[in-house]
Every structure is written in structure tokens, then in C-alpha cells.
Design a protein around this motif. Structure first.
Motif, mmCIF file in Angstrom:
data_model
loop_
_atom_site.group_PDB
_atom_site.id
_atom_site.type_symbol
_atom_site.label_atom_id
_atom_site.label_comp_id
_atom_site.label_asym_id
_atom_site.label_seq_id
_atom_site.Cartn_x
_atom_site.Cartn_y
_atom_site.Cartn_z
ATOM 1 N N ALA A 288 74.026 174.167 18.367
ATOM 2 C CA ALA A 288 73.889 173.761 17.367
ATOM 3 C C ALA A 288 74.454 173.781 15.537
ATOM 4 O O ALA A 288 75.179 173.154 14.642
ATOM 5 C CB ALA A 288 72.878 172.618 17.025
ATOM 6 N N ASP A 289 73.759 174.784 15.462
ATOM 7 C CA ASP A 289 73.536 175.618 13.991
ATOM 8 C C ASP A 289 74.989 176.274 13.677
ATOM 9 O O ASP A 289 75.540 176.160 12.277
ATOM 10 C CB ASP A 289 72.926 176.869 13.844
ATOM 11 N N TRP A 290 75.876 176.580 14.590
ATOM 12 C CA TRP A 290 77.276 177.622 13.841
ATOM 13 C C TRP A 290 78.229 176.748 14.641
ATOM 14 O O TRP A 290 79.618 176.673 14.561
ATOM 15 C CB TRP A 290 77.278 178.872 14.803
ATOM 16 N N VAL A 291 78.168 175.312 15.350
ATOM 17 C CA VAL A 291 78.929 174.961 16.219
ATOM 18 C C VAL A 291 80.727 173.742 14.765
ATOM 19 O O VAL A 291 81.767 174.068 14.482
ATOM 20 C CB VAL A 291 79.349 173.535 17.160
ATOM 21 N N SER A 292 79.911 173.477 13.870
ATOM 22 C CA SER A 292 80.092 172.621 12.493
ATOM 23 C C SER A 292 81.004 173.884 11.832
ATOM 24 O O SER A 292 82.546 173.141 11.895
ATOM 25 C CB SER A 292 79.039 172.024 11.945
ATOM 26 N N PRO A 293 80.837 174.592 11.702
ATOM 27 C CA PRO A 293 81.749 175.319 10.568
ATOM 28 C C PRO A 293 82.391 175.638 11.715
ATOM 29 O O PRO A 293 84.002 176.318 11.007
ATOM 30 C CB PRO A 293 80.638 177.090 9.931
ATOM 31 N N VAL A 294 82.498 176.641 12.555
ATOM 32 C CA VAL A 294 83.691 176.904 13.849
ATOM 33 C C VAL A 294 84.791 175.353 13.936
ATOM 34 O O VAL A 294 86.127 175.804 14.171
ATOM 35 C CB VAL A 294 82.903 176.835 15.035
ATOM 36 N N ALA A 295 83.859 174.379 13.874
ATOM 37 C CA ALA A 295 85.085 173.112 14.245
ATOM 38 C C ALA A 295 85.918 173.194 13.218
ATOM 39 O O ALA A 295 86.662 171.890 13.390
ATOM 40 C CB ALA A 295 84.395 172.021 13.999
ATOM 41 N N ALA A 296 84.967 173.641 12.211
ATOM 42 C CA ALA A 296 86.288 173.286 10.538
ATOM 43 C C ALA A 296 87.128 173.688 10.259
ATOM 44 O O ALA A 296 88.486 174.088 9.502
ATOM 45 C CB ALA A 296 85.220 173.177 9.417
ATOM 46 N N LEU A 297 87.523 174.801 10.865
ATOM 47 C CA LEU A 297 88.345 176.153 10.845
ATOM 48 C C LEU A 297 90.022 175.066 11.733
ATOM 49 O O LEU A 297 90.144 174.990 12.797
ATOM 50 C CB LEU A 297 88.219 177.829 12.028
ATOM 51 N N PRO A 298 90.995 175.591 10.931
ATOM 52 C CA PRO A 298 92.275 174.462 11.030
ATOM 53 C C PRO A 298 92.896 175.469 12.810
ATOM 54 O O PRO A 298 93.147 174.723 13.630
ATOM 55 C CB PRO A 298 93.252 175.169 10.027
ATOM 56 N N PHE A 299 93.049 176.166 12.522
ATOM 57 C CA PHE A 299 93.379 177.445 14.494
ATOM 58 C C PHE A 299 92.781 176.739 15.197
ATOM 59 O O PHE A 299 93.355 176.289 15.958
ATOM 60 C CB PHE A 299 93.528 178.532 14.139
ATOM 61 N N VAL A 300 91.217 176.640 15.120
ATOM 62 C CA VAL A 300 90.165 176.571 15.888
ATOM 63 C C VAL A 300 90.827 174.584 16.715
ATOM 64 O O VAL A 300 90.977 174.516 17.858
ATOM 65 C CB VAL A 300 88.981 176.245 15.536
ATOM 66 N N ARG A 301 90.848 173.609 15.232
ATOM 67 C CA ARG A 301 91.687 172.381 15.919
ATOM 68 C C ARG A 301 92.525 172.551 16.592
ATOM 69 O O ARG A 301 92.854 171.207 17.743
ATOM 70 C CB ARG A 301 90.868 171.417 14.803
ATOM 71 N N LYS A 302 93.488 173.057 15.804
ATOM 72 C CA LYS A 302 95.307 172.947 16.535
ATOM 73 C C LYS A 302 95.213 173.529 18.415
ATOM 74 O O LYS A 302 95.621 172.835 18.499
ATOM 75 C CB LYS A 302 95.780 173.669 15.541
#
Ligand code: DC
Length: 229
Positions: free
Chosen positions: A100-114
Motif C-alpha cells: 500500500a505504501d509503494w503502489v501509488s508511486p509505482v502506478a504513477a510510472l508511465p511505462f507501468v501504466r502503458k
């Protein structure tokens, strides 16, 4: 009866996942929890030293993404879909505080979202799905036949999260959880890629003060009015 795509977006712990799961079961649709996909990628990064010393090694994560295979399989007892990462059931682990503490910064990365948006679009090609997340009505399926935006006050959402974690045997402090909820709201709605916002044409549901039964009745009404159009 025509099959549609139901896109549900909203704040974390707004109860949208439970709502989406129940709705999918009721109408015989497949439920896809996209938050679980971002959580699974985060767990992979934590376990493989890609998140270490308080930072994300973006280059390593980019290279590792093709090695993260995420799928959903129904739990034998509850028949609710569990999340699998590379064939291992990670349902419990992805709901813990570290992820929970790390998921938002990971989900903010454009290549992860793509990467994950492409997977989600593939999963919904045949329609007959209820998909929940933050950008389903805006980015993943902007043409979804039924779009919902679910919310509740931060205090109510934090209390729900505390109760949920307690039921799983995890002890947490309300203040800590409230801070996490607020922090995630901020990151989720201000990031550049796929920020959380109400999609055009989405119906707003604030469930701070309504019962689950009232919510369900309202949802079925919306669903029926779209499929019987
Ligand atoms: O719904 P959740 O709390 O399990 O989501 C976990 C995180 O993933 C949350 O910080 C927002 C992010 N997320 C996202 O950016 N896009 C989605 N479609 C779903 C979740």
C-alpha cells in the motif's frame, strides 16, 4: 441480452471493489480488479530488490515488466477471484501495508501504466466485464456503456480499511491509515498519466451514507436501464 463494459473508477477504499465484485456475480460478468494488477507489480518490485533503500529502480522495473504475469482465478471456497503473480497466489500479500505504501508511486510510472492498460484492454475485448480502477472510464475503456465514479469521505474510507485489515489479523492505527488514504488520493489525482478523475458521462455514487442494499438496488437500476435501452 447485449453484453456491455462496466467501468468503475473511484477513490481507494470507497468500497468500489466489493461493489464491482457483487455486481459481476449478480449479472454473470467477469470482474477485473486493476488495482490488484498495480499491487502485483509493486509486490514483484519489492521482492526482487527493484524497490530498495526507499527508492524505485525504474530501469530495472522497466526490464522486469515482461516477466510479471498477472492473472485472476476464482478461490475454490468463495469463488471470488484471487490475484496470481507468475502462477503464485498473492492475494493476501498485495493487500498489506508495505505494498500500500509503494503502489501509488509505482502506478504513477508511465511505462507501468502503458503495460497494464494494454493488458486490461485485451482482457475486456469480449465485453461482459466489470472492471474497476482509477482510469477505466477515462483511459482504458472511454467508450464503456456504463461508467461509474464512486467516492466516500476520507474518514469513512480510512475506517473501512482499518476494519478490513483487522479482519485479516493486521493491526493498524486509524491515523496512519487515514494519512495513507489522503496521500494516495493526492498522488492518484495529481499524477500526469491517467490521473483519477470522473470520466465524461460517468454517474457519481457517493456511498458515505447509504446502505449496501440501497447501493445494490441503484446499481441494478443503472445496469438494467443500459442493457434494455
Ligand atoms: O484500488 P486499489 O487501492 O487496490 O489500487 C491500488 C493503487 O493502484 C492505487 O494507489 C491506485 C492505483 N491504480 C491506478 O493507478 N490505476 C488503476 N486503474 C487502478 C489502481
Amino acid at each position: 441480452m447485449k453484453k456491455i463494459i462496466i467501468a468503475i473508477d473511484g477513490h481507494s477504499s470507497s468500497g468500489k471493489s466489493t461493489m464491482a465484485k457483487d455486481l459481476a456475480k449478480e449479472i454473470g460478468y467477469t470482474y477485473i480488479d486493476t488495482g490488484a494488477m498495480y499491487r502485483a507489480v509493486t509486490l514483484y518490485a519489492l521482492k526482487n530488490g527493484i524497490i530498495a533503500d526507499g527508492r524505485i529502480d525504474e530501469e530495472k522495473l522497466r526490464k522486469a515488466l515482461p516477466d510479471t504475469h498477472i492473472s485472476f482465478r476464482p478461490d475454490e471456497q468463495t469463488s471470488r477471484p484471487d490475484t496470481y503473480l507468475n502462477g503464485v497466489n498473492v492475494e493476501k500479500e498485495i493487500r498489506g501495508m508495505e505494498v500500500a505504501d509503494w503502489v501509488s508511486p509505482v502506478a504513477a510510472l508511465p511505462f507501468v501504466r502503458k503495460n497494464l492498460v494494454a493488458k486490461q484492454q485485451e482482457m475486456g475485448k469480449a465485453k461482459g466485464i466489470v472492471m474497476d480502477g482509477r482510469d477505466i472510464g477515462t483511459m482504458v475503456f472511454p467508450d464503456a456503456e456504463l461508467k461509474l465514479f464512486v467516492t466516500a469521505s476520507p474518514e469513512i474510507r480510512a475506517q473501512r480499511r482499518v476494519d478490513e485489515l483487522k479482519a485479516k489479523g493486521e493491526q493498524t492505527r486509524y491515523e496512519e491509515v487515514l494519512e495513507n488514504v489522503r496521500k494516495r488520493d493526492y498522488i492518484d489525482s495529481t499524477r500526469e498519466e491517467g490521473p483519477l478523475r470522473k470520466a465524461e458521462g460517468a454517474l457519481v455514487l457517493d456511498n458515505s451514507n447509504i446502505t449496501p442494499a440501497e447501493q445494490k438496488a441503484w446499481l441494478m437500476e443503472q445496469y438494467n436501464s443500459v442493457v434494455n435501452e
